[in-house]
Write a protein that holds these residues in place. Structure first.
Motif, short mmCIF file in Angstrom:
data_model
loop_
_atom_site.label_atom_id
_atom_site.label_comp_id
_atom_site.label_asym_id
_atom_site.label_seq_id
_atom_site.Cartn_x
_atom_site.Cartn_y
_atom_site.Cartn_z
N ALA A 34 -98.77 50.55 -85.09
CA ALA A 34 -98.03 51.03 -83.92
C ALA A 34 -98.13 50.08 -82.74
CB ALA A 34 -98.54 52.41 -83.52
N GLY A 35 -99.11 49.20 -82.70
CA GLY A 35 -99.25 48.31 -81.56
C GLY A 35 -98.98 46.86 -81.87
N ASP A 84 -85.65 52.06 -74.36
CA ASP A 84 -86.88 51.49 -74.90
C ASP A 84 -87.69 52.51 -75.67
OD1 ASP A 84 -86.40 48.96 -73.93
OD2 ASP A 84 -87.35 49.37 -72.01
N ASP A 85 -87.24 53.76 -75.70
CA ASP A 85 -87.99 54.81 -76.38
C ASP A 85 -87.20 55.47 -77.49
OD1 ASP A 85 -90.26 54.62 -74.60
OD2 ASP A 85 -89.02 55.59 -73.09
N ASP A 145 -98.08 62.09 -86.00
CA ASP A 145 -98.96 61.71 -84.89
C ASP A 145 -100.33 62.37 -84.94
OD1 ASP A 145 -96.96 60.10 -83.65
OD2 ASP A 145 -96.00 61.92 -82.90
N ARG A 161 -85.18 59.04 -82.33
CA ARG A 161 -85.99 58.18 -83.20
C ARG A 161 -86.09 58.72 -84.62
NH1 ARG A 161 -89.19 58.76 -78.70
NH2 ARG A 161 -90.57 60.16 -79.83
N TRP A 221 -93.53 50.92 -82.87
CA TRP A 221 -93.46 51.92 -81.81
C TRP A 221 -92.75 53.19 -82.26
CZ3 TRP A 221 -88.59 53.24 -79.84
CH2 TRP A 221 -87.54 52.38 -80.17
N PHE A 222 -91.98 53.14 -83.37
CA PHE A 222 -91.35 54.36 -83.86
C PHE A 222 -91.61 54.62 -85.35
CE2 PHE A 222 -88.14 51.07 -84.53
CZ PHE A 222 -87.65 51.35 -85.80
N ASN A 280 -90.88 48.50 -75.35
CA ASN A 280 -91.26 48.61 -76.76
C ASN A 280 -90.66 47.48 -77.58
OD1 ASN A 280 -92.90 50.95 -76.84
ND2 ASN A 280 -91.10 52.27 -76.69
N ARG A 281 -89.44 47.10 -77.24
CA ARG A 281 -88.73 46.09 -78.01
C ARG A 281 -89.05 44.69 -77.48
NH1 ARG A 281 -84.11 49.04 -80.35
NH2 ARG A 281 -83.98 51.09 -79.39
#
Length: 668
Positions: free
Chosen positions: A558-559, A235-236, A574, A289, A565-566, A149-150
């Motif tokens: 988000a992409g 990563d989450d 969501d 998160r 990603w968070f 993600n990062r």
């Protein structure tokens, strides 16, 4: 102030205070239109009378720190390739000596308690990427395989093949022979190299595909602390850990001080003389998160591996303003707290909190010496001054902001109004000279967990000089008013925050009859761009709008964003229908207001596709619009962009207002 007066916006670094309490060293920084960059040097400020003198003559010298003896000052300066390195010089003056020579550049550094070493973080790049091989252009690099993600960072770009590692090095002998570059020789060949180092060789302490930040020495100087994330789910989530390395062992193994299992996102760690630790950190919930409206708190650890104890309370005290840091003193800890548009310096002990420096200012850095507490402060008329708290009380010593005051600074009126649901809204109104009626600009800040403050603000000052009244407030979702206030818009963006800014506007129009309620503009950046776009889709009273670097479509954000990603999931949720109900892009067809869209090509926080798609939709719908796109800039254009771009941005925005809301001073 006029737009070109941004050259008078002199900001100051955290002060490095001499242990005797006699003087402090600060770095200045200001935009230079001639150099087209921020420029500044180190200054020595006497703490009794405020007398100051320039210590260095570099282009952009910054982040000064003194050795414990006070004899040497270290700071960051660009080398011959303008790569950030640490330099050292005698505090009484002299020629700086280069301390580091890391190809990727120094990020942060700390001085050891013994004063003979520093620890620092520096970027280490995979060979073959980002210009590490001469003749290999960016377009010729190998593809980037992204599994994390990062993978992006605003102001940097791609993080693939790039990590920040921890180093330590001894300070050079300031009396030694200077380094001389080797001249070319007629018999040179490919094997010939300059083997005389430009700086002492550093020991790399860390290794692996991890990043490290906030270096600090243990109280005995034998170990180096830092913040890193090494857990399997890094990563989450936003969790991290505190570890320490032996200060002399190359690529050694870290010892855990605080595990990521503690559930914290740590921003600073300091050791204490009794073997404990002080942390500035935020809780991030069970998911790791849950960052929305999370205050930065002060924690203490009795020893490595112990449970972190909360010293400040999360719901009402927030130590998280941008330059926040802690200082360990004999009887507690000094920290900076943001509250109601101010940043105050407070002394925290086990028995409670005491304000040391407060009032109508924003503390942006602090330090201590014998008998004195020193702060650099942002005031209603200056971006940066040195203030000292001693036996005389609090004294603002310097006048770095005098040229800005001479250029013209208008003081606002502070208000607190009651909104439609009984909630109070706090903010400010600037009114230009003359009877009016003056057209009004409603400004909305970014964040959203941030705040407008009492310090001088160039956006408002330039607009007032051009003949506009400026209205701005801290609606629900902002920082500085407690956790409940900040949480009010979680997964309900564009609800009570919209009500607050409009209610504050209406009350300001009632309180200031010289404001023209028929000629209204609205503008904002980042989250402020979001709420501006949301407002003009739901309220059609505004003559024109400026949507800048906006968070405009949670779905594509988000992409594409470095925090996408968070961020989107936590703020808008969501559920697809709920996200659509909070999305300006989903409601762009309702917009009728002429809108200037402003964005930067290298913005990885709110990527340019957000603005480009919003502009295209307005254009398709027949709404008057234009897209102002800045090359080479990122999300920080208005605060740290190229000065010429900052000036051109003001010129374009004033031209937009001149077209739609002309004034005697600003008309087509």
């Amino acid at each position: 102030m006029r737009a070109e007066d941004i050259e008078q916006l002199v900001s100051l670094s955290r002060p490095a205070v001499h242990p005797s309490g006699a003087f402090a060293v600060v770095a200045t920084s200001r935009p230079s239109l001639r150099a087209n960059r921020n420029v500044g040097q180190l200054w020595r400020v006497d703490l009794r009378d405020g007398a100051r003198r320039r210590l260095t003559g570099g282009t952009a010298d910054r982040t000064p720190q003194l050795t414990p003896s006070g004899e040497t000052v270290l700071f960051v300066r660009g080398d011959a390739d303008d790569t950030p390195q640490v330099w050292a010089m005698r505090v009484e003056g002299g020629e700086p000596v280069q301390v580091t020579a890391e190809r990727g550049g120094v990020v942060e550094f700390a001085v050891s308690p013994t004063g003979d070493r520093i620890a620092f973080t520096a970027t280490v790049v995979e060979p073959g990427r980002y210009g590490t091989v001469d003749g290999v252009a960016a377009t010729q690099e190998s593809p980037r395989l992204i599994t994390r993600n990062r993978s992006l960072a605003n102001g940097i770009g791609s993080l693939v093949g790039r990590h920040v590692h921890l180093f330590a090095t001894e300070l050079p002998d300031l009396d030694a022979e200077p380094h001389y570059a080797r001249a070319a020789h007629p018999h040179d060949d490919e094997s010939t190299r300059d083997d005389a180092a430009a700086a002492p060789e550093a020991v790399r302490l860390s290794h692996g595909e991890f990043d490290h930040s906030a270096p600090a020495f243990s109280s005995d100087g034998q170990r180096v602390l830092c913040i890193t994330a090494r857990h399997d789910t890094r990563d989450d989530d936003l969790l991290n850990a505190v570890v320490e390395f032996d200060a002399t062992v190359e690529q050694g193994e870290p010892h855990t001080v605080l595990s990521s299992r503690a559930g914290l996102s740590v921003s600073q760690v300091l050791s204490t003389p009794d073997g404990g630790y002080v942390l500035l950190a935020s809780k991030v919930g069970e998911s790791g998160r849950d960052f929305v409206a999370r205050s930065t708190q002060l924690f203490v650890l009795e020893h490595a591996g112990s449970h972190p104890e909360e010293v400040t309370e999360e719901t009402s005290v927030d130590l998280g303003e941008p330059s926040s840091h802690a200082t360990v003193v004999d009887d507690g800890v000094l920290v900076q707290e943001r509250r109601r548009g101010r940043n105050r310096l407070v002394h925290v002990t086990g028995g409670g909190t005491k304000e040391l420096i407060g009032g109508d200012l924003e503390v942006i850095g602090h330090g201590v010496g014998e008998g004195v507490t020193v702060a650099t402060v942002h005031t209603p008329t200056s971006m940066g001054e040195v203030a000292v708290l001693d036996d005389r009380g609090l004294t603002v010593l310097t006048d770095f902001g005098a040229p800005l005051a001479e250029a013209g600074v208008v003081a606002p009126t502070e208000h607190e109004f009651t909104g439609r649901d009984g909630a109070t809204v706090h903010g400010w109104v600037w009114v230009p000279e003359g009877e009016g009626p003056h057209p009004v600009l409603l400004n909305i800040h970014g964040g959203p967990f941030a705040q407008y403050g009492v310090g001088v603000f160039d956006e408002a000052q330039v607009a007032v000089e051009a003949g506009y009244a400026v209205v701005q407030c801290n609606p629900r979702g902002s920082a500085g008013y407690g956790r409940e206030h900040g949480l009010a818009i979680k997964q309900r963006m564009g609800t009570v925050d919209l009500h607050d800014v409009l209610d504050f506007l209406d009350a300001s129009l009632d309180a200031h009859p010289q404001l023209d309620r028929e000629r209204l503009g609205i503008m904002g950046g980042s989250y402020g761009g979001y709420l501006t776009a949301w407002t003009i889709a739901n309220d059609h009273r505004f003559t024109a709008a400026v949507v800048e670097r906006g968070f405009l479509d949670p779905v594509s954000f988000a992409g594409t964003s470095d925090i996408g990603w968070f961020f989107s999931g936590e703020y808008t949720g969501d559920d697809a229908d709920a996200v659509r109900a909070q999305s300006p892009m989903a409601h762009v067809d309702a917009v009728r207001t002429p809108t200037l869209v402003v964005h930067s090509e290298h913005d990885w926080r709110c990527p340019p596709e957000q603005g480009q798609r919003y502009f295209a939709a307005l254009k398709r719908n027949g709404v008057e619009t234009a897209l102002l796109l800045f090359p080479g800039e990122d999300h920080e254009l208005t605060r740290a962009g190229q000065p010429r771009h900052r000036l051109e941005r003001f010129e374009h925005i004033l031209a937009w207002w001149a077209k739609h809301l002309p004034t005697p001073k600003n008309h087509a």
